[in-house]
Design a protein around this motif. Structure first.
Motif, PDB file in Angstrom:
ATOM      1  N   ARG A  90       6.517  -7.674 -23.432  1.00  0.00           N
ATOM      2  CA  ARG A  90       7.291  -6.731 -22.619  1.00  0.00           C
ATOM      3  C   ARG A  90       6.398  -5.648 -22.004  1.00  0.00           C
ATOM      4  O   ARG A  90       6.909  -4.725 -21.374  1.00  0.00           O
ATOM      5  CB  ARG A  90       8.379  -6.072 -23.460  1.00  0.00           C
ATOM      6  CG  ARG A  90       9.402  -7.047 -24.039  1.00  0.00           C
ATOM      7  CD  ARG A  90      10.526  -6.299 -24.728  1.00  0.00           C
ATOM      8  NE  ARG A  90      11.486  -7.206 -25.347  1.00  0.00           N
ATOM      9  CZ  ARG A  90      12.590  -6.812 -25.969  1.00  0.00           C
ATOM     10  NH1 ARG A  90      12.878  -5.505 -26.045  1.00  0.00           N
ATOM     11  NH2 ARG A  90      13.412  -7.694 -26.520  1.00  0.00           N
ATOM     12  N   GLY A  91       5.098  -5.752 -22.230  1.00  0.00           N
ATOM     13  CA  GLY A  91       4.175  -4.776 -21.659  1.00  0.00           C
ATOM     14  C   GLY A  91       3.838  -3.613 -22.549  1.00  0.00           C
ATOM     15  O   GLY A  91       3.158  -2.678 -22.114  1.00  0.00           O
ATOM     16  N   LEU A  92       4.275  -3.657 -23.831  1.00  0.00           N
ATOM     17  CA  LEU A  92       3.977  -2.528 -24.715  1.00  0.00           C
ATOM     18  C   LEU A  92       2.480  -2.419 -24.995  1.00  0.00           C
ATOM     19  O   LEU A  92       1.933  -1.310 -25.071  1.00  0.00           O
ATOM     20  CB  LEU A  92       4.739  -2.677 -26.040  1.00  0.00           C
ATOM     21  CG  LEU A  92       6.208  -2.251 -26.021  1.00  0.00           C
ATOM     22  CD1 LEU A  92       6.841  -2.484 -27.384  1.00  0.00           C
ATOM     23  CD2 LEU A  92       6.348  -0.795 -25.621  1.00  0.00           C
ATOM     24  N   GLY A  93       1.814  -3.566 -25.190  1.00  0.00           N
ATOM     25  CA  GLY A  93       0.380  -3.530 -25.436  1.00  0.00           C
ATOM     26  C   GLY A  93      -0.375  -2.909 -24.272  1.00  0.00           C
ATOM     27  O   GLY A  93      -1.257  -2.047 -24.463  1.00  0.00           O
ATOM     28  N   HIS A  94      -0.026  -3.321 -23.043  1.00  0.00           N
ATOM     29  CA  HIS A  94      -0.651  -2.735 -21.863  1.00  0.00           C
ATOM     30  C   HIS A  94      -0.374  -1.237 -21.781  1.00  0.00           C
ATOM     31  O   HIS A  94      -1.254  -0.442 -21.435  1.00  0.00           O
ATOM     32  CB  HIS A  94      -0.138  -3.424 -20.597  1.00  0.00           C
ATOM     33  CG  HIS A  94      -0.726  -4.770 -20.357  1.00  0.00           C
ATOM     34  ND1 HIS A  94      -0.304  -5.887 -21.044  1.00  0.00           N
ATOM     35  CD2 HIS A  94      -1.702  -5.180 -19.503  1.00  0.00           C
ATOM     36  CE1 HIS A  94      -0.993  -6.936 -20.626  1.00  0.00           C
ATOM     37  NE2 HIS A  94      -1.846  -6.547 -19.697  1.00  0.00           N
ATOM     38  N   ALA A  95       0.844  -0.847 -22.089  1.00  0.00           N
ATOM     39  CA  ALA A  95       1.200   0.569 -22.009  1.00  0.00           C
ATOM     40  C   ALA A  95       0.396   1.400 -23.009  1.00  0.00           C
ATOM     41  O   ALA A  95      -0.062   2.508 -22.684  1.00  0.00           O
ATOM     42  CB  ALA A  95       2.702   0.745 -22.259  1.00  0.00           C
ATOM     43  N   MET A  96       0.200   0.881 -24.213  1.00  0.00           N
ATOM     44  CA  MET A  96      -0.574   1.619 -25.208  1.00  0.00           C
ATOM     45  C   MET A  96      -2.048   1.683 -24.809  1.00  0.00           C
ATOM     46  O   MET A  96      -2.701   2.719 -24.991  1.00  0.00           O
ATOM     47  CB  MET A  96      -0.409   0.983 -26.590  1.00  0.00           C
ATOM     48  CG  MET A  96       0.945   1.261 -27.225  1.00  0.00           C
ATOM     49  SD  MET A  96       1.046   0.805 -28.978  1.00  0.00           S
ATOM     50  CE  MET A  96       0.987  -0.991 -28.852  1.00  0.00           C
ATOM     51  N   LEU A  97      -2.582   0.594 -24.256  1.00  0.00           N
ATOM     52  CA  LEU A  97      -3.983   0.619 -23.803  1.00  0.00           C
ATOM     53  C   LEU A  97      -4.141   1.569 -22.623  1.00  0.00           C
ATOM     54  O   LEU A  97      -5.181   2.225 -22.489  1.00  0.00           O
ATOM     55  CB  LEU A  97      -4.433  -0.787 -23.442  1.00  0.00           C
ATOM     56  CG  LEU A  97      -5.184  -1.564 -24.540  1.00  0.00           C
ATOM     57  CD1 LEU A  97      -6.532  -0.932 -24.834  1.00  0.00           C
ATOM     58  CD2 LEU A  97      -4.358  -1.654 -25.819  1.00  0.00           C
ATOM     59  N   HIS A  98      -3.133   1.658 -21.771  1.00  0.00           N
ATOM     60  CA  HIS A  98      -3.179   2.610 -20.660  1.00  0.00           C
ATOM     61  C   HIS A  98      -3.232   4.040 -21.192  1.00  0.00           C
ATOM     62  O   HIS A  98      -4.020   4.870 -20.710  1.00  0.00           O
ATOM     63  CB  HIS A  98      -1.961   2.424 -19.765  1.00  0.00           C
ATOM     64  CG  HIS A  98      -1.944   3.345 -18.577  1.00  0.00           C
ATOM     65  ND1 HIS A  98      -2.747   3.167 -17.476  1.00  0.00           N
ATOM     66  CD2 HIS A  98      -1.217   4.474 -18.345  1.00  0.00           C
ATOM     67  CE1 HIS A  98      -2.521   4.136 -16.609  1.00  0.00           C
ATOM     68  NE2 HIS A  98      -1.593   4.936 -17.113  1.00  0.00           N
TER      69      HIS A  98
END
Length: 224
Positions: free
Chosen positions: A97-105
């Motif tokens: 759902r994009g949570l990993g990308h959001a945390m890396l951002h």
């Protein structure tokens, strides 16, 4: 979905996420402790440190992931500041759902604000999904980490130690290599001599055959 810096009210949820990540990992001991009290204390210390970064991700208002980071440097061996990404975890039901990308951002923004030149990550061995995730985001191999238990290290060191009274030769390996080279050189020289002897014997046999096969010249006669 939302990513934010964790607060003290998130502590129990963070402990639950860490224990869930440990249970999913095949090498949980390397990830974190299985003791809730110890985990609670460790997360509290990390969150209170100036260089500690604890991010929590929520999905529909429920805790769904975490990222644990540390700002490191400058130090004795480097003048650079880097962000070490120690752990990233998203609950299975909230993945893709994009949570990993959001945390890396969010982690990248922390690194940029601190003037960090690089972001380091050390995914656990066997975590292929995390390896692929980091590779897609541009993380490249930087070093190989190895681990050994203290007990096993002591045992191996004791086994490798020289016996009492036995003298060690720091040039033992070089001497062994030199002896092997000399042995190969002697063997090669012996082969050359054998070739010369064989060639000489072959020539002698050819000369002998020529002598034996030569017909004696018949005497010439004249008639008047």
């Amino acid at each position: 979905m939302h990513v934010r810096h964790a607060t003290s009210s998130d502590l129990e949820d963070l402990v639950d996420l860490c224990l869930e990540a440990r249970a999913e990992s095949g090498v949980g001991r390397q990830l974190c402790s299985d003791d809730r009290e110890r985990l609670r204390a460790q997360l509290s210390v990390l969150g209170s440190m100036d260089d500690g970064v604890v991010l929590v991700a929520t999905c529909d208002g429920e805790p769904a992931g975490l990222a644990l980071c540390r700002l490191m440097g400058p130090g004795l061996l480097s003048d650079e500041v880097v962000l070490s990404l120690d752990a990233v975890f998203v609950r299975p039901g909230s993945r893709r759902r994009g949570l990993g990308h959001a945390m890396l951002h969010a982690a990248a923004e922390v690194a940029e604000a601190a003037g960090a030149t690089d972001v380091y990550a050390a995914p656990l061995p066997g975590s292929r999904g995390m390896q692929r995730f980091l590779a897609r985001l541009g993380f490249a191999p930087a070093a190989a980490h190895r681990v050994v238990s203290t007990t096993a290290l002591h045992r191996r060191l004791a086994g490798d130690a020289p016996a009492p009274g036995r003298r060690t030769n720091p040039r033992g390996l070089e001497d062994l290599i030199a002896r092997r080279r000399r042995a190969r050189a002697r063997a090669a020289a012996g082969d050359d001599e054998a070739v010369v002897r064989h060639a000489g014997a072959s020539m002698s046999m050819q000369v002998s055959r020529a002598v034996h096969s030569r017909r004696p010249s018949s005497s010439s006669t004249t008639t008047s």
